[in-house]
Design an enzyme around this catalytic site. Structure first.
Site, PDB file in Angstrom:
ATOM      1  N   HIS A 150      40.518  47.547  29.483  1.00  0.00           N
ATOM      2  CA  HIS A 150      39.629  47.478  30.643  1.00  0.00           C
ATOM      3  C   HIS A 150      38.793  48.746  30.753  1.00  0.00           C
ATOM      4  CE1 HIS A 150      40.669  43.670  32.297  1.00  0.00           C
ATOM      5  NE2 HIS A 150      41.951  43.946  32.279  1.00  0.00           N
ATOM      6  N   LYS A 578      40.581  42.400  45.611  1.00  0.00           N
ATOM      7  CA  LYS A 578      39.148  42.328  45.925  1.00  0.00           C
ATOM      8  C   LYS A 578      38.845  41.129  46.812  1.00  0.00           C
ATOM      9  CE  LYS A 578      36.197  41.352  42.591  1.00  0.00           C
ATOM     10  NZ  LYS A 578      35.311  40.236  42.987  1.00  0.00           N
TER      11      LYS A 578
END
Length: 929
Positions: A150, A578
């Site tokens: 990532h 999120k």
């Protein structure tokens, strides 16, 4: 008493302070030498003012610091950013060394920390759990850290390699050194710091998948290949006389994670597999060669077993000087076979040629069998002392790493699988518009395909590049299992799993490529475990229902049993945060784990199946980060059961595993926590009042978070202006785009933005919003929701004392609040000030931050941050004065950059300065990704 404790803490940390000063002095000397006395004077003045402002609350120093930073030229600003960035890097090295130093001191004194084997095994003994039961539990266990690529790892490999060298040299200074040797050591460290100063900190081009593969492999060379066998040796010492199974294995996504990354193809997967085999076999070749030098015993002095004699006779080594040295001849034969295996699997030759030709090993088990022959022979003539130093670690490495090194996961978004299956069905004239079908019709169609032995692909038909690419991945996986071993690829992860058909589609693709054989109703066997990834709050809530519906399909349960009896479910921490905010994400993950485990328990008992939860954790608290030991013990009772996979991402990989000693201790913590969570089962049920309170807090927190992030006008514009999200997206720190969907020049919607840059941006601006927002309002609303406020507060305090889930949540909340700084955050907010509503938005954030800090203090009774973690508190206290200038300079350069038109003078240099500051802040905060 307080003064005594303070004096003791100062004494304990004196070596750390001395190391930081020592490295800082050398860095200062290098800056003075390389950039001149004037540059050094500017850096030193900024350092003094920053320390006075931060630690002494000297407002005048703060004003002087602001004025000095504003007046810096661009070249001066870049020099200062580099200086403070490298100071953060060197301070990290000193802290890592001090951690190991203090741990060694504690262990020699018999004082072991939580997460250490001695303390864990002492707890197990006190609970009456016998060594045989522990060894049996390890035999059933599966623990696997999974390295991912990532895009938050901002360090170049060249920088990491130089810093490893500094760490090794710093460690040497703790040993007895003559004055001459100490001076030589200092010169070597100075040379490495000079190298760092003259090495480009940033990449000039976007990181490729090949770069990411090589970066990940560097941790195997430096840490995993040697430290994991040492970890097993420590376990064997805790369990004398008991066999310790190879339950701890490494995993990886690099080369197989296609979700939103068009750069990952079958070529990437092939490169990852061959590169991993090259590293594993290279290590074995090196160790076998070294063993040949050590096992020099002569037949004239030590008899060998017949099987060792036979192994030596099969060797191509015909050197008469080794005629009476059977171990050496056997090892040259093993070396020759390994060299042939390297050629077969990778197409490359070993650096040191074999003495003759030999057939390659068919698999790692055959190599292990030859090494076992050597072990048994050594024991037969009382040479067992020669096994431990090198042979035993090599044997364990072969068991753990095989020829594949680490299990690569395949991952793709469910939408992509759907498109491929739809094209296959359309070309085969089975379904003209698969995408238009409802879920029941999709399930019926897919189950029918799985009960039909005929393939869908039509010979000679032309398929899209996307379909060809996806099928090529699965076909390569099929071939690689035969080539590299059954553990080379084991999982196919389905991102954004929303229903049963998302999982059936992957089974159809396995069938289409020879990874699934037979029919569902009779004898189907699948090579890859289909792993649903539940990411959003809605997906987590539906996870148990989806899995129950999947297993209710005729033939599915027998398929799982025939295919190994394992079911893995991945839980997404980042996207759920999120989507729903810090508290709701944690709570829905907890609820999903409980529901999944309760659903699966009868299947496990009746059919001998295993459920493994795969935790997609990141570095920040907002992405599931935080202390691993505490996080594992905070899992719901009965959900670990010796099964644990978790992702390691971003800066977390380098901070945990760049230093070999710290790498081994982090792995030890994972194993220790898994043992405790599995064997020290709590028979106390979580009180219903705790669960009801958490549900109410989650609902209120969810409303507050969603109201700000998704419903407040202007928030998207504020986020893009008050954080460096745009500049992070342009930084060459990963092969993956910042969003799954391509976007033009407009602002990237939060719903489409990856969770990683979302958290990364808030960390850079020192708000840390994903790690706390909504909690304060939730607590206040719940306490004021009716009569009995004191009783409700007492319940929250009891939850903090008695419920590991809530205690760990508060601890992580404490940490992220301690790392936030609203004074600095306000400076970032000023970047958005010209926009309508920006001041009001920052006021909303600030008010919620105050509510959250107040609520945390109310529950815990601690007004100061990190009262329960003084070591981290001291680290932050010493670290922040050196990070502050990086923030102030980043803000200043962001202001200049955003008002500068592209192509004008200094534009690229401004951007480079901003990117350098991102690097330095990430290094200083350590878990921003």
């Amino acid at each position: 008493m307080t003064a005594t404790r303070s004096a003791s803490a100062i004494a304990k940390n004196r070596p750390l302070v001395e190391d930081i000063r020592f490295l800082g002095r050398l860095l200062g000397e290098v800056i003075r030498e390389q950039d001149g006395p004037g540059a050094y004077a500017v850096v030193e003045r900024i350092r003094q003012l920053s320390v006075d402002f931060r630690l002494k609350a000297n407002a005048r120093a703060g004003h002087r610091l602001d004025r000095l930073l504003r007046d810096l030229s661009l070249d001066q600003a870049v020099s200062v950013i580099r200086a403070f960035s490298y100071f953060s890097h060197l301070a990290n090295i000193a802290e890592d060394r001090h951690y190991l130093r203090r741990r060694n001191i504690h262990e020699r004194a018999g004082h072991h920390q939580d997460g250490s084997f001695p303390r864990t095994f002492a707890r197990l003994r006190r609970a009456g759990i016998r060594p045989r039961a522990i060894a049996a539990a390890l035999g059933r266990a599966h623990v696997s850290p999974v390295l991912t690529a990532h895009p938050t790892e901002v360090q170049r490999k060249s920088i990491l390699d130089a810093e490893r060298a500094v760490a090794e040299l710093l460690e040497a200074r703790d040993g007895p050194l003559t004055p001459e040797a100490r001076a030589e050591n200092e010169g070597l460290i100075r040379a490495r710091i000079t190298q760092l100063w003259q090495t480009r900190m940033l990449r000039t081009t976007t990181l490729t998948v090949a770069d990411e593969i090589e970066n990940a492999l560097s941790y195997y060379r430096s840490t995993f290949l040697r430290e994991i066998p040492r970890l097993y040796r420590e376990l064997e010492q805790e369990l004398p006389g008991q066999p310790v199974a190879s339950f701890l294995r490494m995993g990886g996504w690099i080369g197989g994670d296609r979700d939103g990354n068009p750069n990952v193809t079958s070529d990437s997967l092939r490169r990852a597999l061959t590169s991993q085999a090259d590293v594993a076999l290279g290590h074995y070749l090196q160790e076998v060669h070294a063993l040949g030098a050590e096992l020099s015993m002569s037949l004239l002095l030590a008899p060998v077993t017949p099987e060792l004699a036979a192994l030596a006779a099969r060797s191509p080594d015909r050197n008469p000087h080794r005629e009476d040295e059977p171990y050496r001849r056997a090892l040259t034969g093993i070396y020759a076979r390994l060299a042939a295996t390297l050629v077969r699997l990778t197409g490359t030759s070993s650096g040191r040629p074999a003495v003759g030709e030999a057939s390659p090993y068919p698999d790692a088990e055959a190599l292990g069998a030859d090494l076992a022959v050597i072990e048994r022979s050594l024991r037969s003539h009382r040479a067992g002392a020669l096994i431990g130093p090198r042979l035993a670690p090599l044997q364990r490495a072969v068991q753990v790493f095989g020829f594949h090194l680490a299990t690569i996961d395949l991952r793709q978004n469910s939408d992509q699988h759907e498109v491929v299956v739809a094209e296959l069905l359309r070309v085969a004239r089975v379904a003209a518009d698969y995408g238009a079908l409802g879920e029941p019709a999709r399930r019926e169609l897919l189950v029918g395909l799985l009960n039909d032995v005929r393939p869908l692909r039509v010979p000679g038909a032309r398929y899209s590049a996307r379909t060809r690419g996806e099928l090529a991945i699965f076909e390569l996986a099929r071939d690689s299992l035969a080539r590299f071993g059954r553990r080379a690829i084991r999982h196919s992860i389905v991102s954004h799993t929303e229903d049963v058909s998302d999982l059936l589609e992957v089974l159809v693709l396995q069938k289409e490529t020879g990874l699934l054989r037979g029919t569902l109703r009779r004898d189907a066997v699948a090579d890859l475990i289909v792993v649903p990834l539940f990411e959003t709050i809605g997906d987590l809530r539906r996870a148990p229902e989806i899995m129950q519906s999947l297993y209710a399909l005729p033939g599915l349960l027998p398929l799982i049993r025939r295919s190994g009896g394992e079911q893995e479910v991945m839980l997404g921490y980042s996207d759920s945060n999120k989507d729903g905010g810090f508290f709701t994400s944690n709570w829905e993950l907890y609820r999903a784990e409980v529901a999944l485990s309760q659903w699966f328990a009868p299947l496990a008992r009746r059919h001998g199946l295993t459920l493994r939860l795969f935790h997609g954790r990141g570095g920040t608290v907002g992405r599931g980060g935080g202390p691993a030991y505490q996080a594992i013990l905070a899992q719901p009772p009965g959900t670990v059961n010796g099964q644990l996979r978790l992702t390691e991402q971003g800066e977390v990989i380098s901070s945990k595993y760049a230093n070999p000693g710290i790498g081994r201790r982090n792995l030890e913590t994972l194993v220790a926590a898994t043992l405790e969570a599995t064997l020290l089962k709590s028979h106390r049920r979580v009180p219903p009042s705790f669960l009801e309170a958490a549900e109410a807090l989650s609902a209120a927190s969810f409303r507050t978070y969603r109201s700000l992030v998704y419903e407040t006008p202007g928030f998207l514009e504020y986020f893009h202006a008050a954080t460096p999200i745009g500049e992070i997206a342009a930084l060459n720190i990963g092969s993956r785009p910042p969003s799954r969907q391509p976007h033009g020049r407009g602002l990237l919607p939060i719903g489409d933005l990856r969770a990683i840059p979302w958290s990364f941006s808030w960390g850079q601006s020192r708000v840390g919003l994903p790690g706390w927002f909504g909690f304060g309002s939730a607590v206040e609303a719940w306490l004021d929701s009716g009569p009995g406020r004191r009783r409700r507060l007492a319940l929250l305090r009891r939850m903090a004392r008695e419920w590991p889930f809530f205690s760990a949540l508060l601890s992580n909340l404490d940490m992220v609040l301690a790392k936030s700084d609203l004074g600095i955050a306000a400076r970032y907010a000023d970047l958005a000030a010209p926009r309508a509503g920006a001041p009001a938005l920052f006021r909303l954030i600030r008010q919620e931050w105050l509510r959250t800090t107040g609520s945390l203090a109310l529950i815990t009774g601690h007004k100061n941050r990190l009262s329960g973690n003084p070591a981290l508190a001291r680290s932050i206290q010493h670290r922040f004065p050196y990070i502050d200038p990086l923030h102030h300079l980043q803000i200043e350069l962001l202001r200049r950059y955003r008002h500068q038109k592209k192509g004008l003078r200094n534009f690229d240099r401004l951007r480079r300065g901003i990117h350098l500051s991102i690097n330095g802040i990430a290094a200083g905060l350590r878990n921003t990704g």
